[in-house]
Design a protein around this motif. Sequence first.
Motif, PDB file in Angstrom:
ATOM      1  N   TYR A  90     -26.577  87.878  -9.225  1.00  0.00           N
ATOM      2  CA  TYR A  90     -27.035  87.449 -10.553  1.00  0.00           C
ATOM      3  C   TYR A  90     -27.707  88.568 -11.343  1.00  0.00           C
ATOM      4  CZ  TYR A  90     -30.798  87.488  -7.314  1.00  0.00           C
ATOM      5  OH  TYR A  90     -31.654  87.916  -6.328  1.00  0.00           O
ATOM      6  N   ARG A  91     -28.038  89.698 -10.684  1.00  0.00           N
ATOM      7  CA  ARG A  91     -28.790  90.756 -11.372  1.00  0.00           C
ATOM      8  C   ARG A  91     -27.870  91.773 -12.044  1.00  0.00           C
ATOM      9  NH1 ARG A  91     -33.948  89.441 -11.905  1.00  0.00           N
ATOM     10  NH2 ARG A  91     -34.348  89.319  -9.682  1.00  0.00           N
ATOM     11  N   ILE A 129     -25.302  83.956  -5.786  1.00  0.00           N
ATOM     12  CA  ILE A 129     -26.753  83.698  -5.703  1.00  0.00           C
ATOM     13  C   ILE A 129     -27.213  83.761  -4.251  1.00  0.00           C
ATOM     14  CG2 ILE A 129     -28.608  82.095  -6.370  1.00  0.00           C
ATOM     15  CD1 ILE A 129     -27.213  82.211  -8.892  1.00  0.00           C
ATOM     16  N   ILE A 131     -27.974  85.406  -1.148  1.00  0.00           N
ATOM     17  CA  ILE A 131     -28.259  86.841  -1.047  1.00  0.00           C
ATOM     18  C   ILE A 131     -27.355  87.568  -0.040  1.00  0.00           C
ATOM     19  CG2 ILE A 131     -30.075  88.530  -0.463  1.00  0.00           C
ATOM     20  CD1 ILE A 131     -30.474  86.985  -3.126  1.00  0.00           C
ATOM     21  N   GLY A 159     -29.126  93.650  -3.999  1.00  0.00           N
ATOM     22  CA  GLY A 159     -30.486  94.142  -4.204  1.00  0.00           C
ATOM     23  C   GLY A 159     -31.073  94.744  -2.941  1.00  0.00           C
ATOM     24  N   ASP A 160     -32.287  95.291  -3.071  1.00  0.00           N
ATOM     25  CA  ASP A 160     -32.982  95.886  -1.922  1.00  0.00           C
ATOM     26  C   ASP A 160     -33.249  94.826  -0.842  1.00  0.00           C
ATOM     27  OD1 ASP A 160     -34.578  95.442  -4.451  1.00  0.00           O
ATOM     28  OD2 ASP A 160     -36.200  95.232  -2.998  1.00  0.00           O
ATOM     29  N   GLY A 161     -33.613  93.620  -1.282  1.00  0.00           N
ATOM     30  CA  GLY A 161     -33.888  92.560  -0.317  1.00  0.00           C
ATOM     31  C   GLY A 161     -32.657  92.199   0.500  1.00  0.00           C
ATOM     32  N   ALA A 162     -31.499  92.264  -0.128  1.00  0.00           N
ATOM     33  CA  ALA A 162     -30.246  91.894   0.541  1.00  0.00           C
ATOM     34  C   ALA A 162     -29.917  92.829   1.702  1.00  0.00           C
ATOM     35  CB  ALA A 162     -29.097  91.890  -0.466  1.00  0.00           C
ATOM     36  N   GLU A 165     -30.291  91.470   5.173  1.00  0.00           N
ATOM     37  CA  GLU A 165     -29.443  90.362   5.617  1.00  0.00           C
ATOM     38  C   GLU A 165     -28.374  90.867   6.590  1.00  0.00           C
ATOM     39  OE1 GLU A 165     -29.419  87.162   5.090  1.00  0.00           O
ATOM     40  OE2 GLU A 165     -30.847  86.896   3.462  1.00  0.00           O
ATOM     41  N   ASN A 189     -34.656  97.571  -6.954  1.00  0.00           N
ATOM     42  CA  ASN A 189     -35.535  97.375  -8.118  1.00  0.00           C
ATOM     43  C   ASN A 189     -36.987  97.177  -7.689  1.00  0.00           C
ATOM     44  OD1 ASN A 189     -35.540  94.802  -7.082  1.00  0.00           O
ATOM     45  ND2 ASN A 189     -34.682  93.805  -8.900  1.00  0.00           N
ATOM     46  N   ALA A 192     -38.199  92.102  -3.952  1.00  0.00           N
ATOM     47  CA  ALA A 192     -37.336  90.960  -3.640  1.00  0.00           C
ATOM     48  C   ALA A 192     -38.233  89.730  -3.839  1.00  0.00           C
ATOM     49  CB  ALA A 192     -36.815  91.041  -2.215  1.00  0.00           C
ATOM     50  N   ILE A 193     -38.169  89.142  -4.988  1.00  0.00           N
ATOM     51  CA  ILE A 193     -39.176  88.195  -5.499  1.00  0.00           C
ATOM     52  C   ILE A 193     -40.541  88.871  -5.319  1.00  0.00           C
ATOM     53  CG2 ILE A 193     -39.953  85.798  -5.680  1.00  0.00           C
ATOM     54  CD1 ILE A 193     -37.460  84.853  -4.301  1.00  0.00           C
ATOM     55  N   HIS A 258     -39.144  87.855 -11.420  1.00  0.00           N
ATOM     56  CA  HIS A 258     -37.904  87.678 -10.651  1.00  0.00           C
ATOM     57  C   HIS A 258     -36.919  86.779 -11.402  1.00  0.00           C
ATOM     58  CE1 HIS A 258     -35.151  86.932  -7.378  1.00  0.00           C
ATOM     59  NE2 HIS A 258     -35.387  85.638  -7.469  1.00  0.00           N
TER      60      HIS A 258
HETATM   61  C1  LIG Z   1     -29.442  83.763   1.812  1.00  0.00           C
HETATM   62  C2  LIG Z   1     -30.531  83.572   0.803  1.00  0.00           C
HETATM   63  N1  LIG Z   1     -31.815  83.580   1.216  1.00  0.00           N
HETATM   64  C3  LIG Z   1     -32.810  83.428   0.320  1.00  0.00           C
HETATM   65  C4  LIG Z   1     -32.538  83.234  -1.004  1.00  0.00           C
HETATM   66  C5  LIG Z   1     -33.665  83.063  -2.025  1.00  0.00           C
HETATM   67  N2  LIG Z   1     -33.755  84.296  -2.830  1.00  0.00           N
HETATM   68  C6  LIG Z   1     -33.263  84.344  -4.078  1.00  0.00           C
HETATM   69  S1  LIG Z   1     -33.448  85.844  -4.778  1.00  0.00           S
HETATM   70  C7  LIG Z   1     -34.208  86.466  -3.412  1.00  0.00           C
HETATM   71  C8  LIG Z   1     -34.687  87.896  -3.378  1.00  0.00           C
HETATM   72  C9  LIG Z   1     -33.586  88.889  -3.483  1.00  0.00           C
HETATM   73  O1  LIG Z   1     -34.104  90.182  -3.631  1.00  0.00           O
HETATM   74  P1  LIG Z   1     -33.181  91.426  -3.860  1.00  0.00           P
HETATM   75  O2  LIG Z   1     -32.048  91.420  -2.888  1.00  0.00           O
HETATM   76  O3  LIG Z   1     -34.054  92.627  -3.869  1.00  0.00           O
HETATM   77  O4  LIG Z   1     -32.537  91.150  -5.289  1.00  0.00           O
HETATM   78  P2  LIG Z   1     -33.251  91.098  -6.734  1.00  0.00           P
HETATM   79  O5  LIG Z   1     -33.555  89.663  -7.016  1.00  0.00           O
HETATM   80  O6  LIG Z   1     -34.472  91.938  -6.670  1.00  0.00           O
HETATM   81  O7  LIG Z   1     -32.230  91.642  -7.662  1.00  0.00           O
HETATM   82  C10 LIG Z   1     -34.308  85.482  -2.428  1.00  0.00           C
HETATM   83  C11 LIG Z   1     -34.956  85.697  -1.112  1.00  0.00           C
HETATM   84  C12 LIG Z   1     -31.181  83.209  -1.399  1.00  0.00           C
HETATM   85  N3  LIG Z   1     -30.827  83.052  -2.684  1.00  0.00           N
HETATM   86  N4  LIG Z   1     -30.209  83.388  -0.479  1.00  0.00           N
END
Ligand SMILES: Cc1ncc(C[n+]2csc(CCOP(=O)(O)OP(=O)(O)O)c2C)c(N)n1
Length: 362
Positions: A90-91, A129, A131, A159-162, A165, A189, A192-193, A258
């Motif tokens: 989504y970003r 959406i 992640i 994203g960095d949070g991904a 995974e 960025n 991650a939230i 976020h």
């Molecule tokens: C598998 C999964 N776990 C948790 C979530 C809830 N969630 C939505 S956005 C997000 C953070 C993602 O952070 P990042 O990958 O850094 O992407 P950004 O939003 O910073 O672009 C989370 C944990 C989700 N959408 N999917």
Amino acid sequence: MAIHQIDPGLVPFQILDPEGNLVGEMPALSPERLLYFYRMMRLARAFSDRIIALQRQGRATTFGSLTGQEAATVGLAAPLQPQDWLATSYREIASLIVKGVPLSTLVYSFRGYTPPNWPAETRCLPYQIVIGTQIPHAVGLAMAAKIVGDPVVAVGVCGDGATSEGDFNEALNFAGVFRAPVVIIVQNNGWAISVPRHRQSAAPTLAARGIGFGVPSALVDGNDILAVYETVRQAVERARAGDGPTLIELLTYRLGSHTTADDANRYRDPAEVEAWRARDPIARLQKFLRRRDLLSEEQDEEIGASVLAEIDAAVREAEAMPPMAPDSFFDYVSASLPPRLQEQRAELLRFVTPSQQPGERH
Ligand SMILES: Cc1ncc(C[n+]2csc(CCOP(=O)(O)OP(=O)(O)O)c2C)c(N)n1
Ligand SMILES: [Mg+2]
């Protein structure tokens, strides 16, 4: 060359410094192309602001701000050919716009509907959406192209949070082993939230994760559109030439919250946000263009007005489109619905008021 280094190092690759000075080799880009990049960045920011405003008015669903990430998202899509695949989260809405997804289709999606007219010919997957799941999709698309011998490249962005995974790591491993024609891009960025980058991985950079998978990688200033464009261009060329995958980390910053369901003031130091505001990617390209006499003040104003007019028209068009039936998402689950999902559909319809029933089914 940015992407052939084995150790991606700690200094991001840069062509334009935050003041818009040329500090690296200028890529071969015409003045028209540079102005196109600038216009798309302005469009991306204005689009993000508009959807957030619509959400506040109850006319759109939850939306994740794009502000601050315009160089990364426009720059990464610009080197792709029409036949190349793009799988994003989504970003990266601006990347989808650059690759040809109409604004009205995106606005309709932010009304909460699956656009029935999603433009398959753009070779953009609908934004993801869940992640990290789009990274194995990108590797799969790349492998399919490789198996049939199509000179097609797939780009997966997350994203960095991904990167924490399993999907991300499994996809990177598979891409490395089978030399998939894929470019995996991490938009780092900073957050991650509410989880900061340093809680995400002990690796010094996220680009460094590539080494363990035998995948060449690069660390790039993600607020420098020229550096982003040039690095992705080289990586796409490598993939198309049969030289395998590349991992690219784009260092950028989420200037907004976020999503519309979040308040970043609750967990972020305002000084950090201000420091990044000074590295605004749009201002950087603007200064460069102004200094080179490629963008007059008048032209700049004209661009601002024209992107707003384009967004206005897209919102009008999307709001005139009929809503979809509440149970229509069952239509996209599988070719034919198994009994369990048929039951769930029937159960859902029991909770839907008759006025919601006559929606369009596509
Ligand atoms: C598998 C999964 N776990 C948790 C979530 C809830 N969630 C939505 S956005 C997000 C953070 C993602 O952070 P990042 O990958 O850094 O992407 P950004 O939003 O910073 O672009 C989370 C944990 C989700 N959408 N999917
Ligand atoms: Mg993030």
